[in-house]
Design a protein around this motif. Structure first.
Motif, PDB file in Angstrom:
ATOM      1  N   ILE A  60      -7.442  -1.558  -2.764  1.00 56.13           N
ATOM      2  CA  ILE A  60      -7.376  -2.893  -2.906  1.00 56.13           C
ATOM      3  C   ILE A  60      -5.785  -3.289  -1.692  1.00 56.13           C
ATOM      4  O   ILE A  60      -5.238  -3.357  -0.722  1.00 56.13           O
ATOM      5  CB  ILE A  60      -7.466  -3.985  -3.943  1.00 56.13           C
ATOM      6  CG1 ILE A  60      -9.333  -3.809  -3.835  1.00 56.13           C
ATOM      7  CG2 ILE A  60      -6.801  -5.194  -3.102  1.00 56.13           C
ATOM      8  CD1 ILE A  60      -9.227  -4.530  -5.155  1.00 56.13           C
ATOM      9  N   GLN A  61      -4.424  -2.736  -2.555  1.00 61.22           N
ATOM     10  CA  GLN A  61      -3.014  -3.220  -1.799  1.00 61.22           C
ATOM     11  C   GLN A  61      -3.553  -1.927  -0.683  1.00 61.22           C
ATOM     12  O   GLN A  61      -2.390  -2.524  -0.211  1.00 61.22           O
ATOM     13  CB  GLN A  61      -2.647  -2.223  -3.744  1.00 61.22           C
ATOM     14  CG  GLN A  61      -0.781  -2.059  -3.319  1.00 61.22           C
ATOM     15  CD  GLN A  61      -0.002  -2.343  -4.036  1.00 61.22           C
ATOM     16  OE1 GLN A  61      -0.809  -1.751  -5.006  1.00 61.22           O
ATOM     17  NE2 GLN A  61       1.478  -1.694  -4.325  1.00 61.22           N
ATOM     18  N   ARG A  62      -3.938  -0.652  -0.526  1.00 61.49           N
ATOM     19  CA  ARG A  62      -3.467  -0.430   0.498  1.00 61.49           C
ATOM     20  C   ARG A  62      -3.866  -1.077   1.800  1.00 61.49           C
ATOM     21  O   ARG A  62      -3.573  -0.857   3.103  1.00 61.49           O
ATOM     22  CB  ARG A  62      -4.285   1.571   0.331  1.00 61.49           C
ATOM     23  CG  ARG A  62      -3.844   2.299   1.433  1.00 61.49           C
ATOM     24  CD  ARG A  62      -4.735   3.425   1.651  1.00 61.49           C
ATOM     25  NE  ARG A  62      -5.920   3.457   1.980  1.00 61.49           N
ATOM     26  CZ  ARG A  62      -6.801   3.181   2.873  1.00 61.49           C
ATOM     27  NH1 ARG A  62      -6.137   3.204   4.266  1.00 61.49           N
ATOM     28  NH2 ARG A  62      -7.875   2.723   2.912  1.00 61.49           N
ATOM     29  N   LEU A  63      -4.860  -1.524   1.663  1.00 57.92           N
ATOM     30  CA  LEU A  63      -5.901  -1.968   2.466  1.00 57.92           C
ATOM     31  C   LEU A  63      -5.235  -3.484   2.521  1.00 57.92           C
ATOM     32  O   LEU A  63      -5.089  -3.815   3.828  1.00 57.92           O
ATOM     33  CB  LEU A  63      -7.473  -2.112   1.969  1.00 57.92           C
ATOM     34  CG  LEU A  63      -8.741  -1.156   1.952  1.00 57.92           C
ATOM     35  CD1 LEU A  63      -9.676  -1.870   1.736  1.00 57.92           C
ATOM     36  CD2 LEU A  63      -8.788  -0.303   3.034  1.00 57.92           C
ATOM     37  N   GLU A  64      -4.795  -4.082   2.118  1.00 57.71           N
ATOM     38  CA  GLU A  64      -4.179  -4.999   2.439  1.00 57.71           C
ATOM     39  C   GLU A  64      -2.795  -5.518   2.897  1.00 57.71           C
ATOM     40  O   GLU A  64      -2.264  -6.253   4.213  1.00 57.71           O
ATOM     41  CB  GLU A  64      -3.635  -6.198   0.501  1.00 57.71           C
ATOM     42  CG  GLU A  64      -4.461  -7.060   0.184  1.00 57.71           C
ATOM     43  CD  GLU A  64      -3.753  -7.580  -1.286  1.00 57.71           C
ATOM     44  OE1 GLU A  64      -3.584  -7.301  -1.883  1.00 57.71           O
ATOM     45  OE2 GLU A  64      -5.081  -7.947  -1.747  1.00 57.71           O
ATOM     46  N   GLU A  65      -2.036  -3.697   2.685  1.00 58.69           N
ATOM     47  CA  GLU A  65      -0.991  -3.373   3.373  1.00 58.69           C
ATOM     48  C   GLU A  65      -1.021  -3.502   4.458  1.00 58.69           C
ATOM     49  O   GLU A  65      -0.484  -3.941   5.725  1.00 58.69           O
ATOM     50  CB  GLU A  65      -0.019  -2.266   2.381  1.00 58.69           C
ATOM     51  CG  GLU A  65       0.123  -2.815   1.003  1.00 58.69           C
ATOM     52  CD  GLU A  65       1.129  -1.065   0.968  1.00 58.69           C
ATOM     53  OE1 GLU A  65       0.736  -0.471   1.540  1.00 58.69           O
ATOM     54  OE2 GLU A  65       2.104  -1.562  -0.648  1.00 58.69           O
ATOM     55  N   ASP A  79     -14.403  -3.780   4.101  1.00 55.01           N
ATOM     56  CA  ASP A  79     -13.809  -2.445   2.990  1.00 55.01           C
ATOM     57  C   ASP A  79     -13.054  -3.606   1.507  1.00 55.01           C
ATOM     58  O   ASP A  79     -12.940  -3.746   0.419  1.00 55.01           O
ATOM     59  CB  ASP A  79     -13.202  -1.524   3.117  1.00 55.01           C
ATOM     60  CG  ASP A  79     -13.935  -0.078   4.571  1.00 55.01           C
ATOM     61  OD1 ASP A  79     -15.115  -0.647   4.626  1.00 55.01           O
ATOM     62  OD2 ASP A  79     -12.874   0.637   5.387  1.00 55.01           O
ATOM     63  N   LEU A  80     -12.023  -4.305   2.733  1.00 54.00           N
ATOM     64  CA  LEU A  80     -12.076  -5.080   0.986  1.00 54.00           C
ATOM     65  C   LEU A  80     -12.303  -5.830   0.932  1.00 54.00           C
ATOM     66  O   LEU A  80     -12.405  -6.258  -0.778  1.00 54.00           O
ATOM     67  CB  LEU A  80     -10.706  -6.156   2.075  1.00 54.00           C
ATOM     68  CG  LEU A  80      -9.585  -7.051   0.916  1.00 54.00           C
ATOM     69  CD1 LEU A  80      -8.757  -5.444   0.151  1.00 54.00           C
ATOM     70  CD2 LEU A  80      -8.067  -7.532   1.677  1.00 54.00           C
ATOM     71  N   ILE A  81     -13.769  -6.637   1.652  1.00 54.94           N
ATOM     72  CA  ILE A  81     -14.389  -7.797   0.722  1.00 54.94           C
ATOM     73  C   ILE A  81     -14.806  -6.869  -0.419  1.00 54.94           C
ATOM     74  O   ILE A  81     -15.360  -7.465  -1.197  1.00 54.94           O
ATOM     75  CB  ILE A  81     -14.990  -8.342   1.608  1.00 54.94           C
ATOM     76  CG1 ILE A  81     -14.025  -9.336   2.799  1.00 54.94           C
ATOM     77  CG2 ILE A  81     -15.897  -9.090   1.260  1.00 54.94           C
ATOM     78  CD1 ILE A  81     -14.426  -9.875   3.988  1.00 54.94           C
ATOM     79  N   LEU A  93     -11.344 -12.777  -3.233  1.00 57.45           N
ATOM     80  CA  LEU A  93     -12.346 -11.930  -2.264  1.00 57.45           C
ATOM     81  C   LEU A  93     -12.929 -13.715  -1.374  1.00 57.45           C
ATOM     82  O   LEU A  93     -12.849 -13.094  -0.239  1.00 57.45           O
ATOM     83  CB  LEU A  93     -13.582 -11.984  -3.142  1.00 57.45           C
ATOM     84  CG  LEU A  93     -14.821 -11.686  -2.355  1.00 57.45           C
ATOM     85  CD1 LEU A  93     -15.402 -10.682  -1.449  1.00 57.45           C
ATOM     86  CD2 LEU A  93     -16.170 -12.060  -3.554  1.00 57.45           C
ATOM     87  N   ARG A  94     -12.469 -14.767  -2.150  1.00 57.06           N
ATOM     88  CA  ARG A  94     -11.920 -16.323  -1.064  1.00 57.06           C
ATOM     89  C   ARG A  94     -10.940 -16.253  -0.182  1.00 57.06           C
ATOM     90  O   ARG A  94     -12.442 -16.192   0.720  1.00 57.06           O
ATOM     91  CB  ARG A  94     -12.157 -16.885  -1.869  1.00 57.06           C
ATOM     92  CG  ARG A  94     -12.418 -18.460  -1.081  1.00 57.06           C
ATOM     93  CD  ARG A  94     -12.189 -19.544  -2.125  1.00 57.06           C
ATOM     94  NE  ARG A  94     -12.854 -20.254  -3.357  1.00 57.06           N
ATOM     95  CZ  ARG A  94     -12.849 -20.781  -4.232  1.00 57.06           C
ATOM     96  NH1 ARG A  94     -11.864 -21.599  -4.465  1.00 57.06           N
ATOM     97  NH2 ARG A  94     -13.906 -20.977  -5.435  1.00 57.06           N
ATOM     98  N   ARG A  95     -10.736 -15.606  -0.571  1.00 58.68           N
ATOM     99  CA  ARG A  95      -9.328 -15.563   0.345  1.00 58.68           C
ATOM    100  C   ARG A  95      -9.139 -14.971   1.432  1.00 58.68           C
ATOM    101  O   ARG A  95      -8.781 -14.918   2.884  1.00 58.68           O
ATOM    102  CB  ARG A  95      -7.340 -15.196  -0.266  1.00 58.68           C
ATOM    103  CG  ARG A  95      -7.116 -15.886   0.535  1.00 58.68           C
ATOM    104  CD  ARG A  95      -5.405 -15.010   0.073  1.00 58.68           C
ATOM    105  NE  ARG A  95      -4.924 -16.307  -1.717  1.00 58.68           N
ATOM    106  CZ  ARG A  95      -5.107 -15.827  -2.753  1.00 58.68           C
ATOM    107  NH1 ARG A  95      -5.631 -14.376  -3.368  1.00 58.68           N
ATOM    108  NH2 ARG A  95      -5.256 -16.037  -3.842  1.00 58.68           N
ATOM    109  N   ALA A  96      -9.484 -13.539   0.575  1.00 61.85           N
ATOM    110  CA  ALA A  96     -10.545 -12.271   2.446  1.00 61.85           C
ATOM    111  C   ALA A  96     -10.620 -13.197   3.123  1.00 61.85           C
ATOM    112  O   ALA A  96     -11.118 -12.264   4.349  1.00 61.85           O
ATOM    113  CB  ALA A  96     -10.510 -10.955   1.438  1.00 61.85           C
ATOM    114  N   CYS A  97     -12.447 -13.725   2.583  1.00 63.54           N
ATOM    115  CA  CYS A  97     -12.902 -14.279   3.790  1.00 63.54           C
ATOM    116  C   CYS A  97     -12.996 -15.172   4.376  1.00 63.54           C
ATOM    117  O   CYS A  97     -13.467 -15.124   5.819  1.00 63.54           O
ATOM    118  CB  CYS A  97     -14.393 -14.612   2.917  1.00 63.54           C
ATOM    119  SG  CYS A  97     -15.119 -13.333   1.851  1.00 63.54           S
TER     120      CYS A  97
END
Length: 911
Positions: A60-65, A79-81, A93-97
C-alpha cells in the motif's frame, strides 16, 4: 472356595480400577498434547497473518508513493483500492476512490463496491444525503442498469419520510428512461418498479379503515400499475412472454384487444433486434465489431433514444476506443444538439481518452457552440509556463531526433514557431518574445519567401507597432526572391497609409532600385539559359550529323558488296517468270468467278469515287491486271490530290464530326462568309464514310486568312480546327501550335477547374486581381473542357499578385491551383535524313528478359542467364544462311538472305 472366589473378584476389581486410572491419565495427556498443538497452530496462523499484513502495508505504501509521482496510473489506483478493501481500511478506501473518480470514470464493479461500503457506513441523515450524491455521480459515468437498480432500492429505504414515495418514483422514472430500453437488463428495472407500486397498493389497502372511502385512491394506484404494464409491453425486451402472462394474471379478466395488438406489434419489433442481441451474447469481449453493426442498424432506424442507448452499451465495454467516442459525440452534435447531454458526453469522452486530440477539439467546438465559459490564460499562470516548456521540447525534439538523424528539417515552414509567436503576441502581450521567435524563423532560410514576411508584418500590424512593421518590410524588399514585386507593392501601400512623405520617397527609391537589380539578374539568367539551350542544340545537331554520316558510310559499303548479287537474282527472277507463263495452263484463278457478279457494284463505286463525283475508270478484262488495278485503287483511296501552288488560298479544316451528312454544304455555310469558295474537297474512307477533315480552296488569299480566324469555332458540339494548308514534308519547321511554349510571366496557368466553369465565370474571378487581356479554356478534340485554363494579364506584377491570392481558392467545391505559365519543353521531331536507311536495313530492337516495358531489370541471376542465340528458322520470307567469316560488316552478318520467286518455286517443287 468362597474365600478364594472373593479374593479373585477383589483382585479383578483392583485390576479394572488400575486400567481405568491409566486410561484417565492417557486421556489427560492426550488432551494436554492437543491443547498444546492448538496453541502452536494459532501462533503460526497469527505469525503468517502478521506477515501478510506487513506485506500488504508495504505494498500500500509503495502504491501510494507511485501515485504521488504519477497520479494518472490507472492500474495503480485499481490495485490500491483492492488492497485497502481487503485490509478493511474504509477511511483510506474512501479517499482512494475519491481521488480516482476525480481523474477517471470508475467501472461498474468499483462503483458498486464503493456504494455498498458507503451504505454500510451511513448511520445519520447527513450520511444518507452523501450517499445520494454519490449515486448521482455514479450514474453519470456510464449507463449501468445494476447501479440504477441499487439506487432505486436504496431510495426505498427513505420511504417513511415526507415525500419519500414521490422521490422513489422519480428515481424509478429516471431509471426506466435511461436503461428501460436495454434489451437484456431493462426488464429488471421495470419489474422492480412494478413491485414497488404493488407494495404501495398493498400498504394502502392495509392502512385504509374503510375500503369504500379510499376506493378512488386505490383505483388510481391500480391504474398506475396497469400503465406500467402497458409501458413495459410497448418496449421490445427479452422474455416479454413472461411479462404478458403476469399481466394476464394481474388483470384477472380478459385482456383488451388493444393490449394484445400492442403486444403483437412489440414482438414483431423484437424479432428485428433479436439477431443482433444473439450475436452479442455469443461474441467474445470487447465485441466492438458486433456493436458497430448494431449501431449502424439503429442509425438507419432513426430512434434517438435507442441510438443513444446502444452507444452507451458499446462504450461501457469499449470505453478506451476513441473512434467510438468520436462517432457518438458527432451524432449528438449534429442530431440531438441538447446542451447538457452533449457537453456531458464530451466531458466523459476526454476523461476516458485524454490522449486523443480529436476528442479535445470536438469538446472545445461544443463549448464554443453552446456558449460555455472560457478560461483565460495569464502571463503568470502555471499553464503558460507548461505551454512554453512544451514548445521548447518540441523544438528540441525536431533538432535532435529529426534533423540530426535524417538530415532534413521536420518543420521546414516553422509552423510550430509561428504558432508559438502568435500565442505570445495575442494571449500573453509579449511582442518582444514573438519578434525573437520570428527572427529565429527568418534565420532558418525563410527570409527569401514573401509569404513569411507578410505573415510577420500582419502580426506586427495587429499586435506590434508601425516602426517595427516598416523595418520588416524594408528587410523583406532586400531579401525576398520569389515575389519581390508583391513585397514592393505592400511596402508602398503601407507607407501610403501609415508613413509620411519622406517615408514614401524612401520606399519608392528602395523599391525602384531593388526591382531594377532584379530585372538585370533575370535578363542575365535568361541570356545564360538561352546560350545553354543554343549550345545544347548545336551539340545535338553535331551528333545527328555524325550518326547520319556513319549510317551513309555503312550503306555505301553494303550496296557495293551486295549490288552484283542482287542483279543476278533479278535476272533469275525474270527467267523464272517467263518459264512460268509459258508452261502453266490457263487455270481459273481464285476469285475470278466472282468478278462478273460484282461488276455492277464496282461500276457504281467507280461512279461515286472518293469525293462523290464520277470517275473515269478503265475496266480491265484480265484477272491478273484486275488485281493490279484494284491494289492501286486501294492505295489511292485515302489520298487527296492537291495542287501545292494553291496553298496560299487553301485552308485545311479538321476535327469535324464523322457523322456529318453533307460536309460540302456545311463548309459553304460556315466558311462562305469569309469569301468566295472555289472548291471544297472532303476526304472519305474506303467504305465511303466521311473522315472528319477536308480542304477548302478560296478565290483569293484574303478570304483564306479570314477563314483562319474561325479556328476553334464550335460546329455540332466540336471545335473546328482551321489551319494553313502547308506540306510538312517540304516545310518541316512549320508548327501548327500557335501558343507559346516558353515561360510567360504575365500569363497564369490554372488547373483543377470544374468542367462546368465558363469563360465568363473565370473572368469574373480573375478580374479582381488585375486587367485581364485574354482567357483560354483548354478543351479536348471533342470540345469537352479539361479543367485547365490560361489567363493573360497586362503585366507581371498583376500576374504574381493573382497567384498569391488565387492559389488554393475553391471554385464550385473544387480547389484550384494557380501558377505562372511555364509549359514543359516539347520534344522537337528529328529531321528526316534521305541517306538514313529504313525498313529491314535497321536491326530490330532487342529487348530485355522482361520484354518491352518500363524497366529491363531481370530478376534472374546473371550466372543463370543464357546468351541470346539467333535461332535458324524460316520467317517472314527469309531462310537461314551462313555468312562468310571474312565479312567485315557486322550489319551484313545479321541481315538474313532474301528469298526470290525462284527460291519459292524450288521449295514448292522439292516438296
Amino acid at each position: 472356595m468362597a474365600t478364594s472366589d472373593s479374593e479373585e473378584e477383589l483382585q479383578h476389581q483392583r485390576m479394572e480400577e488400575e486400567d481405568e486410572k491409566d486410561l484417565d491419565e492417557s486421556e489427560v495427556v492426550s488432551e494436554g498434547e492437543a491443547k498444546m498443538e492448538k496453541d502452536e497452530g494459532s501462533e503460526e496462523e497469527e505469525d503468517s497473518s502478521d506477515e501478510d499484513e506487513k506485506e500488504n502495508e508495504a505494498e500500500i505504501q509503495r502504491l501510494e508513493e507511485q501515485l504521488s509521482i504519477n497520479a494518472y496510473d490507472y492500474n495503480c489506483h485499481v490495485d490500491l483500492i483492492k488492497l485497502l478493501r481487503h485490509e478493511g481500511e474504509l477511511i483510506k478506501l474512501r479517499r482512494a476512490c475519491q481521488k480516482m473518480s476525480e481523474l477517471f470514470p470508475l467501472s461498474e464493479e468499483i462503483w458498486l463496491d464503493w456504494l455498498r461500503d458507503e451504505i454500510r457506513m451511513a448511520s445519520e441523515e447527513s450520511d444518507r444525503e452523501k450517499v445520494y450524491e454519490l449515486f448521482e455521480k455514479a450514474v453519470k459515468d456510464y449507463i449501468c442498469p445494476e447501479i440504477w437498480l441499487e439506487y432505486a432500492q436504496y431510495s426505498i429505504g427513505g420511504i417513511e419520510k415526507t415525500g419519500g414515495i414521490e422521490k422513489v418514483r422519480a428515481v424509478f422514472e429516471r431509471a426506466v428512461t435511461s436503461v428501460g430500453l436495454h434489451m437484456t437488463k431493462g426488464a429488471a428495472i421495470w419489474e422492480a418498479y412494478r413491485e414497488f407500486e404493488n407494495a404501495v397498493l398493498s400498504l394502502q389497502e392495509q392502512l385504509s379503515p374503510d375500503p369504500s372511502s379510499e376506493e378512488a385512491g386505490l383505483q388510481a394506484q391500480r391504474q398506475r400499475i396497469n400503465s406500467l404494464f402497458l409501458r413495459q409491453l410497448s418496449v421490445p425486451l427479452l422474455d416479454m412472454e413472461g411479462t404478458y402472462a403476469e399481466y394476464e394474471e394481474w388483470c384477472g379478466s380478459l385482456v383488451l384487444a388493444s393490449v394484445k395488438q400492442l403486444y403483437n406489434k412489440t414482438l414483431q419489433q423484437l424479432e428485428k433486434y433479436r439477431s443482433y442481441e444473439d450475436t452479442l451474447l455469443i461474441a467474445e469481449p470487447p465485441k466492438l465489431s458486433e456493436y458497430q453493426a448494431y449501431i449502424d442498424f439503429e442509425m438507419k432506424e432513426g430512434d434517438p433514444l435507442r441510438i443513444q442507448l446502444i452507444f452507451e452499451r458499446a462504450i461501457a465495454e469499449n470505453c478506451l476506443v476513441p473512434d467510438l467516442w468520436s462517432r457518438y459525440t458527432q451524432y449528438l452534435d449534429r442530431q440531438l444538439k441538447i446542451k447538457d447531454l452533449v457537453l456531458a458526453v464530451h466531458s466523459r469522452a476526454v476523461r476516458n481518452c485524454p490522449w486523443t486530440v480529436g476528442l479535445w477539439k470536438r469538446y472545445l467546438l461544443a463549448l464554443e457552440r453552446h456558449d460555455a465559459d472560457h478560461q483565460t490564460v495569464s502571463d503568470s499562470s502555471k499553464e503558460l509556463e507548461e505551454l512554453r516548456s512544451a514548445f521548447s521540447r518540441a523544438m528540441e525534439y525536431l533538432k535532435t531526433d529529426v534533423e540530426e538523424r535524417f538530415s532534413e528539417s521536420g518543420d521546414p515552414s516553422c509552423t510550430i514557431m509561428q504558432n508559438w509567436a502568435r500565442i505570445e503576441a495575442r494571449h500573453c502581450n509579449n511582442m518582444q518574445r514573438a519578434r525573437e521567435l520570428w527572427d529565429s524563423i527568418m534565420t532558418k532560410g525563410n527570409a527569401k519567401f514573401a509569404n513569411m514576411w507578410l505573415e510577420y508584418c500582419n502580426l506586427e500590424r495587429a499586435h506590434g507597432d508601425a516602426q517595427h512593421c516598416r523595418k520588416a518590410l524594408h528587410r523583406a524588399v532586400q531579401c525576398t526572391s520569389d515575389y519581390p514585386e508583391h513585397i514592393c507593392e505592400v511596402l508602398l501601400n503601407f507607407e501610403r497609409i501609415e508613413g509620411t512623405l519622406e517615408d514614401w520617397d524612401t520606399a519608392v527609391q528602395k523599391t525602384e532600385t531593388r526591382l531594377s537589380r532584379i530585372n538585370e539578374q533575370r535578363t542575365k539568367a535568361a541570356e545564360k539559359e538561352a546560350a545553354f539551350v543554343q549550345k545544347e542544340d548545336e551539340r545535338a545537331e553535331q551528333r545527328k550529323k555524325a550518326r547520319a554520316d556513319k549510317k551513309a558510310l555503312k550503306k555505301a559499303k553494303r550496296d557495293a558488296k551486295f549490288g552484283e548479287k542482287r542483279k543476278a537474282e533479278e535476272r533469275e527472277e525474270e527467267e523464272w517468270d517467263t518459264e512460268e507463263v509459258a508452261g502453266q495452263p490457263n487455270k481459273k484463278t481464285r476469285g475470278e468467278g466472282d468478278y462478273f457478279a460484282s461488276e455492277k457494284i464496282k461500276n457504281i463505286d467507280a461512279k461515286i469515287g472518293l469525293f462523290g463525283r464520277e470517275l473515269a475508270t478503265k475496266i480491265v478484262d484480265h484477272p491478273s491486271q484486275q488485281k493490279t488495278v484494284a491494289a492501286a485503287h486501294k492505295n489511292d483511296m485515302g489520298k487527296v490530290l492537291h495542287d501545292h501552288s494553291k496553298d496560299s488560298i487553301t485552308v485545311f479544316v479538321s476535327n469535324l464530326s464523322y457523322s456529318m451528312d453533307d460536309p460540302e454544304d456545311k463548309m459553304k455555310e460556315t466558311l462562305g462568309k469569309c469569301g468566295e469558295i472555289a472548291e471544297i474537297r472532303p476526304v472519305y474512307s474506303n467504305k465511303g464514310n466521311f473522315r472528319g477533315y477536308c480542304y477548302v480552296e478560296f478565290k483569293d488569299e484574303k478570304s483564306a486568312l479570314d477563314a483562319l480566324k474561325l479556328d476553334r469555332k464550335e460546329i455540332d458540339g466540336r471545335p473546328m480546327f482551321v489551319s494553313p494548308c502547308i506540306d510538312k514534308a517540304r516545310n518541316p519547321e512549320f508548327k501548327v501550335f500557335k501558343y507559346s511554349t516558353a515561360l510567360e510571366k504575365h500569363k497564369l496557368f490554372i488547373s483543377g477547374l470544374p468542367f462546368s466553369c465558363t469563360k465568363e465565370e473565370l473572368e469574373e474571378i480573375c478580374r479582381g486581381h488585375g486587367t485581364v487581356k485574354e482567357i483560354r479554356l483548354v478543351t479536348n478534340r471533342s470540345g469537352k473542357p479539361k479543367g485547365l485554363a490560361y489567363v493573360e494579364y497586362e503585366n507581371e506584377t498583376q500576374a504574381s499578385q493573382a497567384v498569391l491570392k488565387m492559389d488554393g481558392m475553391t471554385v464550385k467545391d473544387h480547389c484550384i491551383k494557380v501558377a505562372i505559365s511555364n509549359p514543359p519543353r516539347r520534344n522537337v521531331p528529328e529531321k528526316t535524313d534521305p541517306n538514313k536507311p529504313t525498313g529491314p536495313m535497321v536491326p530490330r530492337q532487342i529487348y530485355g528478359a522482361r520484354g518491352k516495358g518500363r524497366t529491363q531489370l531481370a530478376l534472374l541471376p546473371r550466372a543463370l542467364v543464357r546468351q541470346n542465340v539467333v535461332a535458324a528458322k524460316t520467317e517472314n520470307g527469309t531462310f537461314p544462311d551462313t555468312v562468310p567469316a571474312s565479312s567485315s560488316s557486322s550489319v551484313a552478318q545479321e541481315t538474313p538472305k532474301k528469298l526470290t520467286n525462284a527460291d519459292f518455286a524450288r521449295m514448292l517443287l522439292n516438296k
